[in-house]
Every structure is written in C-alpha cells, then in structure tokens.
Design a protein around this motif. Structure first.
Motif, PDB file in Angstrom:
ATOM      1  N   UNK B 146       0.827  -1.202   0.000  1.00 39.40           N
ATOM      2  CA  UNK B 146       0.000   0.000   0.000  1.00 39.40           C
ATOM      3  C   UNK B 146       0.870   1.265   0.000  1.00 39.40           C
ATOM      4  N   UNK B 147       0.477   2.230  -0.837  1.00 37.61           N
ATOM      5  CA  UNK B 147       1.304   3.419  -1.008  1.00 37.61           C
ATOM      6  C   UNK B 147       1.416   4.257   0.254  1.00 37.61           C
ATOM      7  N   UNK B 148       0.320   4.330   1.013  1.00 37.19           N
ATOM      8  CA  UNK B 148       0.362   5.182   2.200  1.00 37.19           C
ATOM      9  C   UNK B 148       0.848   4.441   3.432  1.00 37.19           C
ATOM     10  N   UNK B 149       0.262   3.255   3.669  1.00 35.08           N
ATOM     11  CA  UNK B 149       0.475   2.596   4.955  1.00 35.08           C
ATOM     12  C   UNK B 149       1.327   1.334   4.854  1.00 35.08           C
ATOM     13  N   UNK B 150       1.795   1.000   3.659  1.00 36.27           N
ATOM     14  CA  UNK B 150       2.485  -0.267   3.478  1.00 36.27           C
ATOM     15  C   UNK B 150       3.931  -0.237   3.940  1.00 36.27           C
ATOM     16  N   UNK B 151       4.417  -1.424   4.344  1.00 38.93           N
ATOM     17  CA  UNK B 151       5.786  -1.522   4.839  1.00 38.93           C
ATOM     18  C   UNK B 151       6.790  -1.595   3.697  1.00 38.93           C
ATOM     19  N   UNK B 152       6.430  -2.218   2.588  1.00 39.88           N
ATOM     20  CA  UNK B 152       7.421  -2.411   1.523  1.00 39.88           C
ATOM     21  C   UNK B 152       7.881  -1.080   0.914  1.00 39.88           C
ATOM     22  N   UNK B 153       6.967  -0.165   0.522  1.00 36.85           N
ATOM     23  CA  UNK B 153       7.442   1.132   0.025  1.00 36.85           C
ATOM     24  C   UNK B 153       8.259   1.871   1.083  1.00 36.85           C
ATOM     25  N   UNK B 154       7.825   1.745   2.371  1.00 42.65           N
ATOM     26  CA  UNK B 154       8.535   2.441   3.438  1.00 42.65           C
ATOM     27  C   UNK B 154       9.946   1.887   3.621  1.00 42.65           C
ATOM     28  N   UNK B 155      10.075   0.545   3.612  1.00 43.71           N
ATOM     29  CA  UNK B 155      11.405  -0.054   3.769  1.00 43.71           C
ATOM     30  C   UNK B 155      12.291   0.291   2.581  1.00 43.71           C
ATOM     31  N   UNK B 156      11.740   0.270   1.373  1.00 46.39           N
ATOM     32  CA  UNK B 156      12.525   0.602   0.182  1.00 46.39           C
ATOM     33  C   UNK B 156      13.016   2.032   0.265  1.00 46.39           C
ATOM     34  N   UNK B 157      12.154   2.927   0.769  1.00 51.08           N
ATOM     35  CA  UNK B 157      12.501   4.334   0.884  1.00 51.08           C
ATOM     36  C   UNK B 157      13.629   4.520   1.900  1.00 51.08           C
TER      37      UNK B 157
END
Lengths: 300, 309
Positions: B146-157
């Motif tokens: 998920x773009x807002x609440x997801x862990x994968x985009x956050x970890x990648x960032x």
C-alpha cells in the motif's frame, strides 16, 4: 564461525600461496551458506511478521505514516471485532468439514483407482490413467458455469457434500499420480503370496497392501487438507449461505462500515493469523512426509 | 447338472466369470468413484463449455435457451481490448513468474541441500509460503504494498532510497503481483528440484573438480543438464497451473489499476457474473487452447531432452 576463522587467520602465515582460497573453501563456504540462510529467513518470514504485527496493532495506529513496526500497546481488539464481523466459528467449522471431507474422499477414491491402475492389467488402463492425469490441466474457471448449472440441477449448491464432491475431484489427478508411483514401488510378490494362500482381492487390498501404503495415504491426506483449506474459488462461487461458507470466503467478506478505508486490514490480519496457524501446525507435525509426497508427485 | 455342482451352489454372475474377467470387474469397480467424479466435474462440464462457446446465452435475456452464433463469440473476443490485455498480462505474468521460480528455486534447492546445522529449519520454513492460503498472501501483500500505509514502500525508501508507487501504477502493479507469485511458489519448485539434486551422484562433481571445474562450471555443465528433464516438467507444470490463476490478482489488485493486472480467469469470472455465459465459455476455450499449446510444446521438449539423457 567467523571468530574461529579470525583466530585461524592469525595463526596461519599470510604468505602461504593459495591460502585465501583454502580458507574460503574451509570457512567461506559455510559463512556464505549462513548468509544465504539469513536472507532466505528474512524473505520468507517478513510477510508473516507484518501480518502478525498488524493483527495486534490497534486499528488507529495501523493507519500511521510511516507504518508502525511494533505497536505501542499490543491488543487483541482486532480479533474481537473480526469475530463479531463474521460468524467466525461457523465458518471455521465449515472450513474443517470442507477440508477433512474433500481430502478423505479424494484419498479414498484415488487410492482405489491407483490400485487398479498400478496392479491390474486391463485393456484401456493406460488411456484412463492418461485422461485422469491430463485433466489436471483443465482450468477450474473454464468449466465453472456448466458445473454451476449441473450442481444446481442436482441441488448440490450450498451443500457441504456438493463442495466436497468438486474439491475432492479437483485434487484427484495429483493424488492418483502420487499413489500410483507409490504402489508400484511396493513389491507385488507380497500380494501374490497372499493370493496363492487363498486371499480374495478385497482381503489383499485391506490386509496386505493398505498397511504398506498407509504412510502415503496419510501424507496425501495432509497435503490435500492444506490445499482445500486454502481453496477460494469453489466456496466463493458455490457457497452462498452461512452454513457452507469457509474462512477464505470470510476473508473477502470482512467490511468495516465505520472505516473509510475499503479493506479492513485490522480484521483481515487477525483472520489471516487464524487461517495460517492450523497450516503451520500441520507442517510442524508432518514436514518430512509432506516434502516427500510433493516431490514424488511432481517427479513421476 | 452334476458335472458343475460348484456353479450350481453359487449361481451369481461374478462366480461364472473367468479369472481374467473377474479382474476386469474389480478394476472397473475400483476406478468408478474417481472416473465418476472427474466426468461429473471436469469432462462433462468441459463438453458443455465447448458447446456454449458457439452460442449466445444470457439466461436473463435468452429465455429460449442458447442461440447458435457460430464463431460470433470468438470474433467479439478478437475485438475486445480487455480480453487482449488479459491474455498479454497472463502470458507475461506466467512466463516471468515461472522463470524466476525455476531460477530462484534452484538456488533455494542448493541451500536446502547444503550441509549445515540449520538445514532442518530451512526445510520446515520452505514449506510455509506454499502452505498458507493464497487469499492470505494476496491480501497481506496488498496491504504491504500500500502506497500510504504499506511496509514495503517504506522499507525501500528508508533502506534503499527507492521511491516507488506500487499498486496504483500499471507496470509496478504487474511487477508486484508477479513477485508475490514468485514468493509463494518458489519453495514448491525448490522442493521438487531438491529431490532432483539428491539424485545426482557426488562422484560427478568430484571428477569435475579434479578436472579444474569451479562452482559455476559445475552448475552449468553438470547440475543444469542433469536436472533438465525435471526443470522442463516442473516449468511446464508451473506454467499450466499459473495460466489458470485467479485468486492472487483478484484479491491483491482486483485486476487493476484499469485492467492492467486482469488475468484471463478473472475476465471469465467477470463475464460469468454478468451472465454472459456464451461469451465466458468462448474465453474459457481460448484459455484451454493456450494451456493445450503449452502442454504440447512441453511434451515435445521433454521427449527431446529426456531421450538424450
């Protein structure tokens, strides 16, 4: 391991030719294995960690940006709301009936067929075997509409036995393939000896062969239980009432009218944990059997 | 009469049969449940699908039953952009996922085969992604991507500095769905390949090492050629099985954004839900056709490489 490698490097003379590759051959390889293992554990485990953590995170905290990696106060609220949102216990019972029924029927029918195909020579046996095995390639969805009409005619929609019939049939090809290869490995001399002693075919199957192939039957029962426990499409299409819907259908039904977010992840993660735990227990219990069963079916 | 007292005492049909015939009867009885189930839920409905594919049939309008339209449904299919999009995504998805499942599966199989203390643990862990419900994996990853609440985009960032939007971008959504399929089914492939690896004799590797082969040359000149029949059968099995995938994209993206991750199975599901039974049947026949082509190519490859071994 790495400290051992370090002490050894102090002891050995650095000038020795080929020393580096020798050291790698001795310790580097096992360090590499452990690094790969760690990577493997992270890639496999991370989704489970996220699902579990979400299930004990208060739903308000779940919608934090950036996401929470561990809740400030772990809670079981999500579980409580999930159980209120869908008839959890009924769905759980339905899933168990569906799983146990389908795997039992498929193992019994496949066991009988496998004996005939592996042991009795009769005209057309190869063609029947091939037709049964190749039917695994027929996509479930491609026959869904006619199947629905037929099942409707026979009043099998919204019934446990209707769902069990279609699910056990779906798993038959793989089960037959595995059991045929297993029965062929059992030496036929034992059965021949029993036959000479005057045993009937039924006696031979029940008293001689059955004890020998019981582990294989049990393995296929476990594998088929896992596959039916996970099935979504059939219950989604053929189960419309509370008495037959399974947990996987329940997962698609969870909605939270109070939330603006379309998918209530707080409740979904709680239900997901409940769906994962039984499968984990089966794996802990039957790891070795399942691995051998899967490999045999796919190799032969 | 008195010549055959035995037959008179047991005048049932079974006893009068010759030994060979008795075995045929037993074989038929034993096969009956399995064949019956398959006929009832696969062979017979498949014939009906084939029949329906040449008919227009929407039970809401066609009260007189199916109306014969010849190849009408197939003409409509060739002009339907959603069907074309779903076929092309299905092929990309299946071929991409299968390639990585085989490549990574071979790597994981080596890990499972390596002699180290935690090997038993790796063999228990590897079963877990295969064993959990696809529905759970699809919804879990939907949340994690998920773009807002997801862990994968956050970890990648935060770890890699990569800024990516996943499920709302058509191409990234395709990548995300394919990755989940790879994550879910690589372990199964690895287990099958592990059984194959265990069948290769150690002496081959030792002989190669004496001749100066390193790990890479051993992999390409011993392991892969020896595993080729298994790689082909497993690859074909994964392709055929994943061509019919439904639950993963259905629950993870709903086929979106737009129709970018709609697979053939979901298009059939949508048309069936709209009661376009005839049209749904013709798309089903197209799917079966694709499966059949793959199967024939697979059999050809298998024969070619299996005989040469």
């Amino acid at each position: 391991m790495s400290s051992q490698a370090a002490t050894r490097s102090q002891m050995s003379p650095q000038t020795q030719p080929g020393y580096r590759s020798a050291l790698f051959a001795r310790y580097g390889e096992s360090i590499l294995v452990y690094v790969c293992f760690a990577l493997f554990v992270v890639v496999i485990g991370l989704p489970f960690y996220f699902i579990f953590v979400s299930s004990i995170t208060p739903s308000t905290e779940l919608f934090n940006v950036p996401p929470t990696y561990w809740p400030s106060i772990p809670t079981l609220d999500n579980y409580a709301r999930m159980v209120e949102s869908i008839p959890f216990l009924t769905y759980f019972r339905n899933s168990v009936i569906f799983g146990v029924g389908s795997s039992a029927v498929s193992v019994i029918a496949a066991g009988m067929a496998a004996y005939a195909l592996a042991r009795i020579r009769f005209p057309g046996s190869n063609i029947i075997y091939l037709a049964l095995i190749l039917s695994v390639a027929l996509p479930q969805i491609a026959v869904l509409v006619p199947m629905f009409q037929t099942f409707n005619t026979f009043r099998l929609v919204n019934t446990h036995h209707g769902l069990i019939i279609m699910m056990s049939s779906l798993m038959l090809p793989f089960t037959i393939m595995t059991l045929v290869s297993f029965i062929k490995q059992v030496p036929a001399e034992i059965e021949e000896a029993a036959y000479i002693d005057g045993a009937t075919t039924v006696q031979i199957i029940l008293r001689v062969l059955l004890p020998l192939i019981r582990p294989a039957l049990f393995t296929m029962f476990l594998i088929n239980f896992i596959i039916s426990w996970n099935e979504l499409l059939y219950p989604l299409v053929f189960a419309h009432n509370v008495d037959t819907k399974t947990l996987s259908v329940g997962l698609t039904e969870l909605t939270d009218p109070g939330s603006t977010y379309t998918k209530p992840w707080d409740m979904m993660s709680a239900l997901s944990v409940f769906m994962i735990v039984p499968v984990l227990l089966i794996i802990l219990f039957g790891q070795r059997m399942i691995i051998s069963g899967l490999a045999r079916g796919a190799l032969k | 009469m008195s010549a055959r007292p035995h037959a008179d005492r047991r005048p049932n049909l079974f006893a009068r049969l010759s030994l060979r015939q008795r075995f045929y009867v037993i074989a038929i009885l034993l096969l009956l449940p399995a064949v019956g189930l398959r006929v009832f839920t696969a062979f017979y409905p498949f014939l009906q699908t084939a029949y329906l594919s040449f008919h227009r049939y929407n039970p809401a309008f066609d009260h007189g039953g199916p109306v014969f339209v010849g190849l009408g449904n197939f003409q409509r299919m060739s002009a339907d952009p959603v069907v074309q999009a779903s076929i092309s995504f299905t092929l990309v998805f299946v071929l991409g996922a299968t390639f990585f499942q085989l490549a990574l599966g071979l790597a994981v199989a080596h890990l499972l085969n390596a002699a180290f203390r935690l090997r038993f643990l790796s063999r228990a862990l590897v079963l877990i992604p295969w064993a959990i419900p696809m529905a759970v994996a699809a919804l879990g990853f939907r949340w994690m991507f998920d773009d807002q609440f997801g862990m994968i985009p956050d970890l990648l960032r935060s770890l890699a500095g990569v800024e990516m939007r996943w499920l709302i971008d058509p191409n990234n959504a395709k990548l995300a769905v394919t990755s989940v399929a790879v994550w879910k089914s690589t372990p199964f492939v690895a287990l099958v390949l592990l059984a194959g690896l265990q069948g290769i004799g150690r002496d081959l590797y030792e002989a190669a090492r004496v001749d100066g082969a390193n790990a890479w040359t051993s992999l390409f000149y011993i392991t892969i050629p020896m595993l080729l029949p298994i790689l082909i059968t497993t690859g074909m099995f994964m392709i055929v099985w994943q061509l019919a995938v439904f639950d993963l994209p259905f629950l993870m993206t709903g086929g979106g954004p737009g129709y970018s991750t709609t697979v053939i199975a979901q298009k059939i599901y949508l048309e069936s839900n709209s009661l376009n039974y005839g049209y749904a049947a013709s798309i089903s026949m197209a799917l079966v056709g694709i499966v059949a082509v793959v199967g024939v190519v697979g059999l050809y490859l298998f024969r070619r490489f299996d005989v040469s071994m």
